[in-house]
Design an enzyme around this catalytic site. Structure first.
Site, PDB file in Angstrom:
ATOM      1  N   LYS A 161       0.851  -1.189   0.000  1.00 21.35           N
ATOM      2  CA  LYS A 161       0.000   0.000   0.000  1.00 21.35           C
ATOM      3  C   LYS A 161       0.884   1.236   0.000  1.00 21.35           C
ATOM      4  O   LYS A 161       2.034   1.218   0.458  1.00 21.35           O
ATOM      5  CB  LYS A 161      -0.952   0.022   1.208  1.00 21.35           C
ATOM      6  N   GLY A 198      10.181  -1.888   7.518  1.00 24.60           N
ATOM      7  CA  GLY A 198      10.432  -0.482   7.794  1.00 24.60           C
ATOM      8  C   GLY A 198      10.377   0.383   6.566  1.00 24.60           C
ATOM      9  O   GLY A 198      11.048   1.411   6.477  1.00 24.60           O
ATOM     10  N   LEU A 229       5.307   0.438   3.470  1.00 22.45           N
ATOM     11  CA  LEU A 229       4.484  -0.173   2.430  1.00 22.45           C
ATOM     12  C   LEU A 229       3.459  -1.154   2.993  1.00 22.45           C
ATOM     13  O   LEU A 229       2.680  -1.744   2.238  1.00 22.45           O
ATOM     14  CB  LEU A 229       5.367  -0.901   1.410  1.00 22.45           C
ATOM     15  N   GLY A 230       3.463  -1.331   4.312  1.00 24.66           N
ATOM     16  CA  GLY A 230       2.489  -2.213   4.944  1.00 24.66           C
ATOM     17  C   GLY A 230       2.768  -3.688   4.769  1.00 24.66           C
ATOM     18  O   GLY A 230       1.843  -4.507   4.873  1.00 24.66           O
ATOM     19  N   GLY A 234       4.263  -6.241   6.516  1.00 25.37           N
ATOM     20  CA  GLY A 234       3.880  -7.168   7.579  1.00 25.37           C
ATOM     21  C   GLY A 234       2.388  -7.202   7.800  1.00 25.37           C
ATOM     22  O   GLY A 234       1.795  -8.272   8.001  1.00 25.37           O
ATOM     23  N   SER A 235       1.751  -6.036   7.749  1.00 27.34           N
ATOM     24  CA  SER A 235       0.305  -5.959   7.923  1.00 27.34           C
ATOM     25  C   SER A 235      -0.425  -6.659   6.785  1.00 27.34           C
ATOM     26  O   SER A 235      -1.431  -7.351   6.998  1.00 27.34           O
ATOM     27  CB  SER A 235      -0.142  -4.498   8.000  1.00 27.34           C
ATOM     28  N   SER A 236       0.068  -6.480   5.570  1.00 25.86           N
ATOM     29  CA  SER A 236      -0.551  -7.125   4.419  1.00 25.86           C
ATOM     30  C   SER A 236      -0.388  -8.640   4.504  1.00 25.86           C
ATOM     31  O   SER A 236      -1.320  -9.398   4.193  1.00 25.86           O
ATOM     32  CB  SER A 236       0.068  -6.597   3.128  1.00 25.86           C
ATOM     33  N   ASP A 265      -2.832  -1.140  10.484  1.00 27.96           N
ATOM     34  CA  ASP A 265      -3.010  -1.202   9.031  1.00 27.96           C
ATOM     35  C   ASP A 265      -3.667  -2.495   8.565  1.00 27.96           C
ATOM     36  O   ASP A 265      -4.120  -2.579   7.417  1.00 27.96           O
ATOM     37  CB  ASP A 265      -1.666  -1.052   8.317  1.00 27.96           C
TER      38      ASP A 265
END
Length: 288
Positions: free
Chosen positions: A13, A98, A101-102, A104-106, A138
């Site tokens: 993202k 880090g 771009l998201g 880990g959340s994605s 996120d």
């Protein structure tokens, strides 16, 4: 018999803008942002197990298995659903840690979506979003599954029409820890709130990223990448950094800039282009 689902996308993202509008009593920052999905990201592969074990079968540099959001997401869903099934999960990691771009959340969102399907646990989109919020602010966005205007700590989401375009993204070779950015005393925390109707559908230049001033001061390579990319357009940082991006309405324009990045000879920069997408590729697994 094991059920498998391979090549499951976990898209990146971008934050097209990111305003910090205040701070709650518990220390969490109040935000407004526009989330944009890209056709570039990690790829996950799942196979169910009958013994209840959750295993990450791929090594990820710097991320122990027990603390990986992929494993934590699987165990959270397992506990909430009381399923006796487990899973083997492999990942082709493309997004940097880090980077804003998201990644880990994605990955966590894709894990919740796919295992909800494979384990037949029956949670709907809203219920999975509530689970995802326990893993990170996120995560609900990726389960929401479409470009969004976000408020609160990032969990209050509304669908948002965004321009169809190509993005050049530069990874400047540093990781920007989110906590370091948000705890900086020089961070602006009083940007005037905007309304979703203020966001111009045909424009990519709305607002700013309030975290960018802090991040570029703490991490000079971010400032260097921004300065270089700004010769081609309205370059800005995504999330709390470190990646920076610039929008182009034609693929050939993005390709020219991408080649220009690569011709700089910088050994610390990694660059790629990606197309905007409207919906998460796995949204169909959750229905309408």
């Amino acid at each position: 018999m094991a059920r498998t689902l391979n090549n499951c996308p976990a898209p990146a993202k971008l934050n097209l803008f990111l305003h910090v509008t205040g701070r709650r009593a518990d220390g969490y920052h109040l935000l407004q942002t526009a989330f944009q999905l890209l056709d570039h990201g990690d790829m996950l592969h799942f196979s169910t197990r009958d013994d209840g074990r959750i295993r990450r079968t791929t090594e990820v540099d710097g991320v122990p298995e027990a603390s990986d959001l992929i494993v934590r997401a699987a165990r959270l869903l397992q506990a909430k659903s009381s399923t006796r099934l487990g899973a083997d999960i492999a990942i082709d990691k493309r997004l940097p840690m880090g980077g804003g771009l998201g990644g880990g959340s994605s990955d966590a969102a894709t894990t919740l979506i796919v295992l909800n399907h494979l384990w037949q646990t029956g949670f709907d989109r809203t219920e999975l979003m509530q689970l995802g919020l326990q893993l990170g602010a996120d995560v609900p966005f990726f389960i929401f599954g479409q470009n969004a205007f976000a408020e609160g700590v990032g969990e209050a989401l509304a669908p948002l029409a965004t321009p169809e375009c190509w993005y050049v993204v530069i990874e400047p070779g540093v990781a920007a820890p989110t906590a370091a950015i948000f705890s900086d005393p020089e961070l602006t925390r009083d940007t005037k709130p905007v309304r979703i109707t203020d966001f111009p559908e045909a424009s990519t230049g709305f607002g700013k990223n309030d975290l960018q001033v802090v991040a570029t001061r703490l991490f000079p390579p971010i400032a260097e990448a921004l300065k270089w990319l700004r010769q081609f357009g309205d370059a800005r940082m995504t999330g709390s950094g470190a990646c920076v991006f610039c929008a182009f309405f034609q693929e050939h324009e993005a390709e020219q800039v991408l080649q220009a990045v690569r011709s700089t000879g910088s050994r610390n920069w990694k660059a790629w282009k990606a197309k905007s997408i409207e919906r998460h590729p796995l949204s169909n697994l959750l229905g309408s």
